[in-house]
Design a protein around this motif. Structure first.
Motif, PDB file in Angstrom:
ATOM      1  N   VAL A  59       0.885  -1.251  -0.010  1.00 47.02           N
ATOM      2  CA  VAL A  59       0.069  -0.087  -0.042  1.00 47.02           C
ATOM      3  C   VAL A  59       1.083   1.126   0.049  1.00 47.02           C
ATOM      4  O   VAL A  59       2.227   1.208   0.507  1.00 47.02           O
ATOM      5  N   PRO A  60       0.356   2.359  -0.500  1.00 46.11           N
ATOM      6  CA  PRO A  60       1.263   3.691  -0.482  1.00 46.11           C
ATOM      7  C   PRO A  60       1.553   3.918   1.097  1.00 46.11           C
ATOM      8  O   PRO A  60       0.943   3.619   1.937  1.00 46.11           O
ATOM      9  N   TYR A 103      -0.823   5.084   4.145  1.00 49.11           N
ATOM     10  CA  TYR A 103      -1.945   4.685   3.442  1.00 49.11           C
ATOM     11  C   TYR A 103      -3.192   4.671   4.713  1.00 49.11           C
ATOM     12  O   TYR A 103      -4.325   5.380   4.605  1.00 49.11           O
ATOM     13  N   PHE A 104      -2.924   3.749   5.867  1.00 46.34           N
ATOM     14  CA  PHE A 104      -3.971   3.614   6.642  1.00 46.34           C
ATOM     15  C   PHE A 104      -4.385   4.856   7.528  1.00 46.34           C
ATOM     16  O   PHE A 104      -5.394   5.164   7.694  1.00 46.34           O
ATOM     17  N   VAL A 146      -6.526   7.046   4.944  1.00 48.77           N
ATOM     18  CA  VAL A 146      -7.854   6.517   4.737  1.00 48.77           C
ATOM     19  C   VAL A 146      -8.860   6.437   5.886  1.00 48.77           C
ATOM     20  O   VAL A 146      -9.770   6.926   6.149  1.00 48.77           O
ATOM     21  N   ASN A 147      -8.028   6.349   7.404  1.00 52.13           N
ATOM     22  CA  ASN A 147      -8.863   6.428   8.367  1.00 52.13           C
ATOM     23  C   ASN A 147      -9.328   7.762   8.454  1.00 52.13           C
ATOM     24  O   ASN A 147     -10.623   7.925   8.857  1.00 52.13           O
ATOM     25  N   LYS A 203      -9.759   9.838   6.144  1.00 53.91           N
ATOM     26  CA  LYS A 203     -10.741  10.232   5.207  1.00 53.91           C
ATOM     27  C   LYS A 203     -12.254   9.600   5.783  1.00 53.91           C
ATOM     28  O   LYS A 203     -13.208  10.115   5.472  1.00 53.91           O
ATOM     29  N   ILE A 204     -12.315   8.391   6.017  1.00 51.05           N
ATOM     30  CA  ILE A 204     -13.508   7.687   6.298  1.00 51.05           C
ATOM     31  C   ILE A 204     -13.913   8.582   7.492  1.00 51.05           C
ATOM     32  O   ILE A 204     -15.305   8.741   7.215  1.00 51.05           O
ATOM     33  N   LEU A 205     -13.509   8.793   8.589  1.00 48.56           N
ATOM     34  CA  LEU A 205     -14.131   9.727   9.435  1.00 48.56           C
ATOM     35  C   LEU A 205     -14.609  10.975   9.228  1.00 48.56           C
ATOM     36  O   LEU A 205     -15.821  11.277   9.545  1.00 48.56           O
ATOM     37  N   ASP A 221     -15.810  11.779   6.198  1.00 46.49           N
ATOM     38  CA  ASP A 221     -16.732  11.308   5.113  1.00 46.49           C
ATOM     39  C   ASP A 221     -17.742  11.014   6.010  1.00 46.49           C
ATOM     40  O   ASP A 221     -19.104  11.485   5.751  1.00 46.49           O
ATOM     41  N   THR A 222     -17.836  10.228   7.156  1.00 47.04           N
ATOM     42  CA  THR A 222     -19.118   9.715   7.958  1.00 47.04           C
ATOM     43  C   THR A 222     -19.187  11.050   8.705  1.00 47.04           C
ATOM     44  O   THR A 222     -20.712  11.083   8.824  1.00 47.04           O
ATOM     45  N   TYR A 257     -21.398  12.849   6.376  1.00 48.23           N
ATOM     46  CA  TYR A 257     -22.709  12.369   6.110  1.00 48.23           C
ATOM     47  C   TYR A 257     -23.687  12.634   7.334  1.00 48.23           C
ATOM     48  O   TYR A 257     -24.798  12.902   7.131  1.00 48.23           O
ATOM     49  N   THR A 258     -23.029  12.635   8.491  1.00 46.94           N
ATOM     50  CA  THR A 258     -24.058  12.822   9.844  1.00 46.94           C
ATOM     51  C   THR A 258     -24.598  14.475   9.510  1.00 46.94           C
ATOM     52  O   THR A 258     -25.784  14.622   9.857  1.00 46.94           O
ATOM     53  N   VAL A 276     -13.119   2.195  13.175  1.00 49.03           N
ATOM     54  CA  VAL A 276     -12.375   2.528  12.067  1.00 49.03           C
ATOM     55  C   VAL A 276     -10.872   2.111  12.394  1.00 49.03           C
ATOM     56  O   VAL A 276     -10.156   1.376  11.588  1.00 49.03           O
ATOM     57  N   TRP A 324     -21.536   2.853   9.016  1.00 49.83           N
ATOM     58  CA  TRP A 324     -21.727   3.990   9.664  1.00 49.83           C
ATOM     59  C   TRP A 324     -23.488   4.278   9.375  1.00 49.83           C
ATOM     60  O   TRP A 324     -24.199   4.492  10.477  1.00 49.83           O
ATOM     61  N   TRP A 341       1.633  -1.867  -6.761  1.00 53.58           N
ATOM     62  CA  TRP A 341       1.330  -2.213  -5.496  1.00 53.58           C
ATOM     63  C   TRP A 341       1.319  -3.498  -5.401  1.00 53.58           C
ATOM     64  O   TRP A 341       0.591  -3.992  -4.335  1.00 53.58           O
TER      65      TRP A 341
END
Lengths: 141, 181
Positions: A16-17, A20-21, A24-25, A27-29, A31-32, A35-36, B26, B59, B114
């Protein structure tokens, strides 16, 4: 010849780049949480659209049912009324015609007591008052 | 921190503070779910999309999870579904059969940048890609994730007996392919 799986080194061949983690974590938080916020922004109508549609359908159905019952009940009542009215009207109409015809017929007749000074209509009225049937008066005339 | 906390504590935190609880979910599961998805979809770009969709869907339906018994199996179910969505999308948009690594790499923007496997790893991945979809999932979950048949049965909604048989067939098939080289 079969080769055993455990002869293959267990190294993960995928990469992975870098970082990355962590990224991405984040970004996910993000995005969510977006969404809220979107969900919070959604107004009363949008959020309860389905429930409102169901409620409107039920209300519409009840209103239609109520109207249908009202109309049907009213129609039943109205159905009896014309019978009564028509009978009354018919009798009254027949009586009027009979009397008019009777007077016309009487006018053309010569009474024996000519010049007695008694009006023919008055005689008919008198006979009717005495409950003498129109048909009997016809016969006499 | 997220990796050390157990699922019951996360579930409890989700009830008390949804945002804090979800950030722990997460943190604890993004890496595990990523590798599960990656082994199925092969490409990093697809795994990245599927991982993000997995958490967005988790979510959105976090209310459903509260009645479920295991956070772990619930997340794996969502991740597996997202991976399958991606696989089907790739299949639809591809003119060639995606049954080896090269066909995946040539069908992507990123190519093989990758991927860093040696010859044996390439052969193993190619053999896995020749398995039917369900067998491939079962093989990956057992062989790489070391998931128990009990948990796998909750993830894939399949009986443990059927999963054991599926894994057994997958291993035999892979060993036959590897031995044939």
């Amino acid at each position: 010849m079969m080769k055993k799986l455990n002869e293959i080194p267990g190294k993960n061949p995928f990469k992975v780049p870098e970082n990355y983690f962590e990224e991405v974590n984040r970004k996910i938080l993000s995005d969510t949480s977006d969404y809220t916020r979107e969900v919070k922004k959604i107004g009363f109508y949008k959020r309860f659209r389905t429930q409102l549609a169901v409620a409107a359908s039920v209300a519409g159905f009840i209103l239609l049912s109520y109207s249908a019952v009202k109309i049907l009940t009213a129609e039943k009542k109205n159905l009896k009324m014309p019978e009564i009215i028509s009978v009354e009207n018919t009798e009254s109409y027949i009586n009027d015609i009979d009397l008019i015809t009777l007077e016309e017929n009487a006018a053309s007749l010569n009474f024996s007591e000519e010049g007695s000074g008694v009006n023919k209509n008055e005689i008919i009225d008198y006979l009717l008052l005495e409950n003498i049937q129109i048909s009997d008066i016809y016969e006499q005339l | 921190m997220g990796n050390n906390i157990n699922d019951n504590d996360i579930s409890e935190l989700l009830r008390r503070d949804l945002n804090k609880g979800f950030s722990l979910v997460v943190e604890k599961y993004s890496s595990r779910l990523y590798w599960h998805i990656r082994r199925l979809v092969i490409l990093h770009e697809d795994a990245d999309d599927a991982l993000q969709n997995t958490f967005i869907n988790a979510w959105k339906s976090i209310g459903d999870f509260r009645s479920e018994s295991s956070l772990f199996t619930w997340l794996y179910t969502i991740a597996t579904n997202e991976a399958l969505v991606l696989i089907n999308k790739r299949k639809k948009n591809s003119f060639v059969s995606l049954d080896d690594l090269d066909s995946h790499f040539t069908n992507s923007r990123e190519g093989s940048i990758w991927f860093d496997g040696d010859e044996a790893q390439v052969k193993l991945q190619n053999a896995i890609l020749k398995l039917p979809e369900k067998q491939r999932i079962v093989f990956n979950l057992k062989y790489f994730d070391e998931m128990t048949y009990q948990d796998m049965s909750l993830v894939l909604k399949t009986s443990e007996g059927a999963l054991k048989a599926s894994y057994h067939h997958a291993v035999k098939k892979i060993e036959r392919i590897l031995g044939g080289d």
